[in-house]
Design a protein around this motif. Structure first.
Motif, PDB file in Angstrom:
ATOM      1  N   LEU B 332       4.137  -2.316  14.699  1.00  0.00           N
ATOM      2  CA  LEU B 332       4.200  -0.854  14.694  1.00  0.00           C
ATOM      3  C   LEU B 332       4.974  -0.344  15.908  1.00  0.00           C
ATOM      4  O   LEU B 332       5.713   0.641  15.817  1.00  0.00           O
ATOM      5  CB  LEU B 332       2.784  -0.265  14.673  1.00  0.00           C
ATOM      6  CG  LEU B 332       2.009  -0.474  13.369  1.00  0.00           C
ATOM      7  CD1 LEU B 332       0.562  -0.044  13.512  1.00  0.00           C
ATOM      8  CD2 LEU B 332       2.664   0.288  12.229  1.00  0.00           C
ATOM      9  N   ARG B 335       8.630  -0.813  15.252  1.00  0.00           N
ATOM     10  CA  ARG B 335       9.133   0.171  14.299  1.00  0.00           C
ATOM     11  C   ARG B 335       9.525   1.454  15.023  1.00  0.00           C
ATOM     12  O   ARG B 335      10.529   2.081  14.709  1.00  0.00           O
ATOM     13  CB  ARG B 335       8.069   0.473  13.259  1.00  0.00           C
ATOM     14  CG  ARG B 335       8.597   1.404  12.201  1.00  0.00           C
ATOM     15  CD  ARG B 335       7.604   1.572  11.094  1.00  0.00           C
ATOM     16  NE  ARG B 335       8.180   2.489  10.118  1.00  0.00           N
ATOM     17  CZ  ARG B 335       7.699   2.654   8.911  1.00  0.00           C
ATOM     18  NH1 ARG B 335       6.648   1.972   8.528  1.00  0.00           N
ATOM     19  NH2 ARG B 335       8.264   3.500   8.080  1.00  0.00           N
ATOM     20  N   ASN B 438       5.590 -13.725   5.238  1.00  0.00           N
ATOM     21  CA  ASN B 438       5.259 -12.941   6.434  1.00  0.00           C
ATOM     22  C   ASN B 438       5.206 -11.456   6.093  1.00  0.00           C
ATOM     23  O   ASN B 438       6.081 -10.674   6.439  1.00  0.00           O
ATOM     24  CB  ASN B 438       6.289 -13.208   7.523  1.00  0.00           C
ATOM     25  CG  ASN B 438       5.763 -12.806   8.876  1.00  0.00           C
ATOM     26  OD1 ASN B 438       4.839 -11.994   8.959  1.00  0.00           O
ATOM     27  ND2 ASN B 438       6.322 -13.358   9.917  1.00  0.00           N
ATOM     28  N   PHE B 439       4.130 -11.082   5.437  1.00  0.00           N
ATOM     29  CA  PHE B 439       3.965  -9.716   4.963  1.00  0.00           C
ATOM     30  C   PHE B 439       3.975  -8.703   6.104  1.00  0.00           C
ATOM     31  O   PHE B 439       4.619  -7.662   6.022  1.00  0.00           O
ATOM     32  CB  PHE B 439       2.648  -9.624   4.199  1.00  0.00           C
ATOM     33  CG  PHE B 439       2.302  -8.251   3.725  1.00  0.00           C
ATOM     34  CD1 PHE B 439       2.803  -7.781   2.528  1.00  0.00           C
ATOM     35  CD2 PHE B 439       1.477  -7.434   4.465  1.00  0.00           C
ATOM     36  CE1 PHE B 439       2.486  -6.511   2.082  1.00  0.00           C
ATOM     37  CE2 PHE B 439       1.158  -6.163   4.025  1.00  0.00           C
ATOM     38  CZ  PHE B 439       1.662  -5.709   2.833  1.00  0.00           C
ATOM     39  N   ASN B 440       3.218  -9.010   7.167  1.00  0.00           N
ATOM     40  CA  ASN B 440       3.033  -8.033   8.249  1.00  0.00           C
ATOM     41  C   ASN B 440       4.341  -7.500   8.792  1.00  0.00           C
ATOM     42  O   ASN B 440       4.523  -6.290   8.913  1.00  0.00           O
ATOM     43  CB  ASN B 440       2.237  -8.654   9.391  1.00  0.00           C
ATOM     44  CG  ASN B 440       0.759  -8.651   9.088  1.00  0.00           C
ATOM     45  OD1 ASN B 440       0.298  -7.879   8.256  1.00  0.00           O
ATOM     46  ND2 ASN B 440       0.028  -9.518   9.750  1.00  0.00           N
ATOM     47  N   TYR B 443       6.307  -5.436   6.049  1.00  0.00           N
ATOM     48  CA  TYR B 443       5.671  -4.202   5.585  1.00  0.00           C
ATOM     49  C   TYR B 443       5.487  -3.211   6.730  1.00  0.00           C
ATOM     50  O   TYR B 443       5.687  -2.018   6.555  1.00  0.00           O
ATOM     51  CB  TYR B 443       4.323  -4.514   4.943  1.00  0.00           C
ATOM     52  CG  TYR B 443       3.725  -3.316   4.261  1.00  0.00           C
ATOM     53  CD1 TYR B 443       4.178  -2.911   3.011  1.00  0.00           C
ATOM     54  CD2 TYR B 443       2.730  -2.583   4.884  1.00  0.00           C
ATOM     55  CE1 TYR B 443       3.648  -1.814   2.397  1.00  0.00           C
ATOM     56  CE2 TYR B 443       2.186  -1.471   4.256  1.00  0.00           C
ATOM     57  CZ  TYR B 443       2.646  -1.093   3.014  1.00  0.00           C
ATOM     58  OH  TYR B 443       2.129   0.004   2.401  1.00  0.00           O
ATOM     59  N   LEU B 444       5.109  -3.700   7.904  1.00  0.00           N
ATOM     60  CA  LEU B 444       4.819  -2.766   8.993  1.00  0.00           C
ATOM     61  C   LEU B 444       6.082  -2.274   9.691  1.00  0.00           C
ATOM     62  O   LEU B 444       6.091  -1.193  10.269  1.00  0.00           O
ATOM     63  CB  LEU B 444       3.864  -3.407  10.001  1.00  0.00           C
ATOM     64  CG  LEU B 444       2.472  -3.705   9.443  1.00  0.00           C
ATOM     65  CD1 LEU B 444       1.606  -4.399  10.477  1.00  0.00           C
ATOM     66  CD2 LEU B 444       1.786  -2.425   8.966  1.00  0.00           C
ATOM     67  N   GLN B 447       8.592  -1.531   5.768  1.00  0.00           N
ATOM     68  CA  GLN B 447       7.900  -1.238   4.514  1.00  0.00           C
ATOM     69  C   GLN B 447       8.756  -1.635   3.313  1.00  0.00           C
ATOM     70  O   GLN B 447       8.616  -1.089   2.237  1.00  0.00           O
ATOM     71  CB  GLN B 447       7.560   0.246   4.438  1.00  0.00           C
ATOM     72  CG  GLN B 447       6.175   0.505   3.888  1.00  0.00           C
ATOM     73  CD  GLN B 447       5.873   1.986   3.847  1.00  0.00           C
ATOM     74  OE1 GLN B 447       6.411   2.748   4.621  1.00  0.00           O
ATOM     75  NE2 GLN B 447       5.020   2.378   2.928  1.00  0.00           N
ATOM     76  N   ILE B 466       6.202 -11.307  -1.235  1.00  0.00           N
ATOM     77  CA  ILE B 466       4.805 -10.938  -1.048  1.00  0.00           C
ATOM     78  C   ILE B 466       4.656  -9.423  -0.853  1.00  0.00           C
ATOM     79  O   ILE B 466       3.721  -8.816  -1.368  1.00  0.00           O
ATOM     80  CB  ILE B 466       4.176 -11.717   0.134  1.00  0.00           C
ATOM     81  CG1 ILE B 466       2.681 -11.466   0.238  1.00  0.00           C
ATOM     82  CG2 ILE B 466       4.821 -11.401   1.450  1.00  0.00           C
ATOM     83  CD1 ILE B 466       1.868 -12.299  -0.674  1.00  0.00           C
ATOM     84  N   THR B 469       5.070  -7.870  -4.218  1.00  0.00           N
ATOM     85  CA  THR B 469       3.822  -7.980  -4.975  1.00  0.00           C
ATOM     86  C   THR B 469       2.859  -6.863  -4.597  1.00  0.00           C
ATOM     87  O   THR B 469       2.291  -6.197  -5.457  1.00  0.00           O
ATOM     88  CB  THR B 469       3.127  -9.325  -4.652  1.00  0.00           C
ATOM     89  OG1 THR B 469       4.050 -10.367  -4.829  1.00  0.00           O
ATOM     90  CG2 THR B 469       1.932  -9.542  -5.542  1.00  0.00           C
ATOM     91  N   TYR B 470       2.713  -6.665  -3.291  1.00  0.00           N
ATOM     92  CA  TYR B 470       1.798  -5.638  -2.794  1.00  0.00           C
ATOM     93  C   TYR B 470       2.193  -4.266  -3.336  1.00  0.00           C
ATOM     94  O   TYR B 470       1.361  -3.498  -3.791  1.00  0.00           O
ATOM     95  CB  TYR B 470       1.846  -5.644  -1.270  1.00  0.00           C
ATOM     96  CG  TYR B 470       0.976  -4.617  -0.593  1.00  0.00           C
ATOM     97  CD1 TYR B 470      -0.330  -4.931  -0.237  1.00  0.00           C
ATOM     98  CD2 TYR B 470       1.463  -3.348  -0.280  1.00  0.00           C
ATOM     99  CE1 TYR B 470      -1.126  -4.003   0.401  1.00  0.00           C
ATOM    100  CE2 TYR B 470       0.671  -2.417   0.352  1.00  0.00           C
ATOM    101  CZ  TYR B 470      -0.625  -2.747   0.692  1.00  0.00           C
ATOM    102  OH  TYR B 470      -1.410  -1.825   1.324  1.00  0.00           O
TER     103      TYR B 470
END
Lengths: 285, 517
Positions: B332, B335, B438-440, B443-444, B447, B466, B469-470
């Motif tokens: 975060l 970002r 490595n979703f985090n 996505y973070l 996104q 992944i 998928t989410y």
């Protein structure tokens, strides 16, 4: 392959390392500076704050709309309980694998390794639907409850943890247990009274690793938790800052520092013990 | 003796409670026609009983607690994912067929010449409602929900009209609701159904109940739904009841649809284009992540491993700071750093080079940003494992080489690096698998954005499988596509399995592992 350096050689090496140290710690310093800078925006920030303030930290505890304090407590609660039970479940399993010889032992150990290859989040849809359906019958085991989130995390309790602990238990000599059993102790008693106290270091390592891992999880918590008062810090903090970087930077920075600092300190203090545990597992969770 | 009895009885008590709970759950599951889950539960409980009652299974008693969670929260979801990937489960197809039919059969229509009744509502102290209906011929009927209406004579003394205005105020222990109270309970009134002969009577507006007919009738022998109002026939087609002229009734229901989710990912124009881009980027991303973090981690490890370097311990601690901060917080923060308008990265670039880069808006730059963030997050791990591996390389090899006149670069290239690769290969493959999911970071930080234009599903230029998928499962514009999301999950499962198999094969770690068992 190493030999003593000339002055220039040493200088270049140190410079190189310092460049990357700067890269490594700059975000932390910058975010700390933002947290004590009275301007709340990214734009007005300087590395040494022009107007010093604690107000962002005060906001952390007083913001009614975004209860950071509650979120951190939720995170600590969920991670703490998960870590305690993980240690218990893994220790029980590891004891069986370490002290008994039975049919299916090898297969069992290898299957644990195999299952661990597939991160739990791959089945997130199924986990969500499972809890959705359980919740129809037993509401406190359904979505948006900490206890169900903890149970999901406990699915990962066996696995590398068992391997790590088994490795440690194997190094503890049998002779103590044998003499205890001659005196009439059961297996379970010798496990509780002899093995667990002797294995305290590995129990602590697994507790801390699991605590940090659970504390840092975003994806499962974000799927399962849907109301503000139940959020963990990961879910809440993201909700707080997304789309609001230009206006909530200071408060976000303070929350980040409070959320990250305890973990950082524990990790850096115990780095040697933790790192050996992590690298045996192979992958950072 | 006491000492002996206690553990046995405690065990029996706990087993007893567990069995009681299980029987209760099995009854509920069977009752709701979840036969599979009921069956699995019975097997599980029998297994647990066996383990705790048989001396032969003693070691397994220690594993049962952990295994229960492993089975429910890891293994069962894996199989359930496979099942869901072959269904159309998701928004619009949430109910099962029986539930959908029940909903249709509860619907009614009003025939043209249907009789209307005016009404007066009553309630008792516990809030139950009864209604008196008045037919056009001024006959009175007493009605209770879901029951046949009963003709009553209002001159009967049980009906009390205290103020003599011609409206009954009370009967039995039911009291009249005035107009406002009636309106407040409108929702409840709307759900009332009374029976008269083969007809149903229900509320139509604020003042009237009307005779109506059942709208749909399910014909189970032909597996179709009949519209009793106009005689239309709706056939069961892929999770909907569809008429001859193509009209689809909602809600749909969930059915097995074979490989359709998978063929959609490959063939459907709107979906397959973005999906293939996501697929390709996932591999590129994992590859770039491993290469960049390993290159930097290796370089730093070799410098830090030098015994002549001062302050090595402090350097090491400072360099693993990124690794010690919880992932989600770092992501975060980064970002914010990459924010185009106000982020520190662009401020620095603007000060020194007068350029502004649209980090999170441009597909290419967003990918660059992600690789940089992941480099920061990942190089400490690579440094740590390389430092560990360097310890295990015997220094005599290097000494022998330098006596033979090898330069330091030659030593590194021909001795140190190959040896490092051998011992680090399993960890590098593990790291590849980790970054693959490595979703985090994805996505973070971004996104998955920026969005791919014209995509029929929520897919972005930086989405990996992944995160895709989410988003399919929980963030879709057209609702939750759980079936399609599970199909993507299943594809990831297969890829991860292949990667792991390769990892084991090349490193032979499996054999090593089995030796140490």
């Amino acid at each position: 392959m190493y030999r003593k350096h000339s002055f220039a050689g040493a200088f270049i090496r140190n410079l190189f390392v310092w460049i990357f140290i700067a890269f490594a710690i700059f975000p932390f310093i910058w975010i700390f500076s933002a947290s004590i800078n009275s301007s709340n925006t990214l734009l007005g920030q300087t590395i040494i704050p022009k107007n010093f303030t604690w107000s962002h930290y005060i906001e952390f505890f007083t913001n009614k709309q975004h209860p950071f304090g509650l979120w951190i407590l939720n995170s600590i609660k969920v991670s703490g309980i998960t870590a305690i039970f993980t240690v218990i479940l893994a220790a029980l399993g590891a004891y069986a694998f370490s002290r008994f010889r039975f049919k299916g032992r090898r297969t069992g150990l290898l299957s644990l390794l195999l299952v661990q290859m597939f991160p739990q989040m791959l089945a997130m849809v199924a986990i969500y639907l499972l809890l959705l359906n359980i919740g129809k019958y037993i509401s406190w085991l359904g979505l948006n409850h900490h206890i169900s989130l903890i149970m999901v995390y406990l699915g990962g309790a066996m696995g590398f943890n068992v391997w790590l602990m088994k490795g440690y238990f194997d190094t503890i000599s049998y002779s103590l247990e044998e003499s205890a059993m001659i005196d009439g102790a059961t297996h379970f008693q010798s496990f509780i009274r002899i093995i667990l106290p002797l294995a305290r270091p590995i129990l602590a390592v697994i507790f801390i690793l699991q605590f940090i891992g659970t504390y840092s999880d975003f994806i499962l918590a974000s799927i399962l938790l849907s109301s503000k008062e139940n959020y963990t810090l990961a879910v809440g903090l993201r909700l707080f800052i997304t789309g609001q970087y230009s206006t909530r930077w200071g408060a976000f920075a303070a929350a980040s520092i409070i959320g990250a600092f305890p973990i950082m300190v524990i990790f850096l203090l115990l780095q040697n013990q933790l790192v050996s545990g992590l690298t045996r597992g192979g992958v950072k969770e | 003796m006491k000492k002996f009895l206690f553990p046995i009885s405690l065990k029996i008590i706990i087993l007893g409670i567990l069995n009681a709970l299980a029987i209760w759950s099995v009854i509920i599951l069977i009752f709701d026609s979840h036969y599979w889950m009921g069956g699995i539960l019975i097997l599980g409980v029998v297994f647990i009983n066996y383990i705790f009652l048989s001396e032969k299974a003693y070691p397994f008693r220690y594993m049962v607690p952990g295994l229960i969670f492993l089975v429910i929260m890891v293994i069962y979801p894996i199989f359930y994912t496979i099942y869901v990937s072959f269904t159309n489960y998701g928004t619009g197809h949430i109910l099962n067929k029986e539930q959908a039919i029940e909903q249709f059969e509860n619907q009614v229509y009003f025939p043209k010449d249907s009789v209307s009744y005016t009404f007066q509502a009553f309630k008792n102290d516990s809030g139950e409602i009864k209604i008196i209906l008045f037919s056009p011929e001024e006959e009175a009927y007493l009605c209770e929900n879901k029951k046949i209406i009963v003709k009553v004579d209002l001159s009967d003394p049980r009906f009390i009209d205290q103020d003599k205005d011609g409206i009954i105020d009370q009967f039995d222990n039911y009291k009249k609701l005035d107009k406002i109270q009636t309106i407040q309970r409108l929702n409840e009134l709307q759900n009332l159904r009374f029976k008269k002969d083969e007809y149903i009577i229900k509320l139509t507006n604020l003042t009237e109940f009307k005779v109506c007919n059942k709208k749909y009738q399910f014909d189970s022998s032909l597996d179709r739904l009949l519209d009793l109002e106009n005689g239309k026939v709706y056939h069961n087609i892929e999770g909907y009841f569809v008429s001859e002229d193509g009209e689809r009734l909602t809600p749909g229901f969930r059915v097995k649809i074979g490989f359709q989710n998978f063929t959609k990912l490959i063939r459907s124009q709107q979906i397959s284009g973005p999906f293939l881009r996501v697929f390709g980027w996932t591999f590129l991303w994992a590859f770039l992540s491993v290469i960049t973090t390993f290159a930097l981690g290796l370089t730093l490890a070799i410098i830090l491993n030098d015994p002549y370097l001062r302050l090595r311990k402090i350097y090491r601690t400072l360099l693993i700071v990124p690794y010690s901060i919880p992932f989600f917080i770092s992501c975060l923060i980064w970002r914010g750093f990459f924010n185009t308008e106000v982020g520190i990265v662009n401020r620095i670039l603007n000060n020194f080079f007068q350029v502004i880069i649209p980090w999170l808006q441009d597909p290419i730059w967003a990918k660059v940003a992600l690789v940089v963030v992941n480099l920061w997050l990942g190089f400490p791990y690579m440094m740590i494992i390389t430092l560990g591996a360097l310890q295990s390389i015997p220094s005599e090899l290097g000494e022998a080489a330098s006596i033979d006149g090898a330069s330091r670069w030659q030593q590194f290239k021909n001795i140190t690096f190959p040896l490092l690769l051998v011992s680090l290969a399993p960890l590098l493959i593990g790291s590849f698998a980790f970054n693959f999911n490595n979703f985090n970071v994805i996505y973070l930080v971004t996104q998955g954005r920026p969005a791919i234009p014209g995509a029929g599903t929520p897919a972005g230029a930086t989405d990996i499988l992944i995160s895709y998928t989410y988003r399919l499962a929980f963030e879709g514009v057209r609702g939750n596509q759980w079936g399609l999301a599970s199909a993507v999950s299943l594809i990831i499962f297969i890829i991860v399995a292949v990667i792991s198999a390769i990892g084991f094969r090349y490193t032979r770690s499996l054999e090593e592992v089995s030796k140490n068992v």
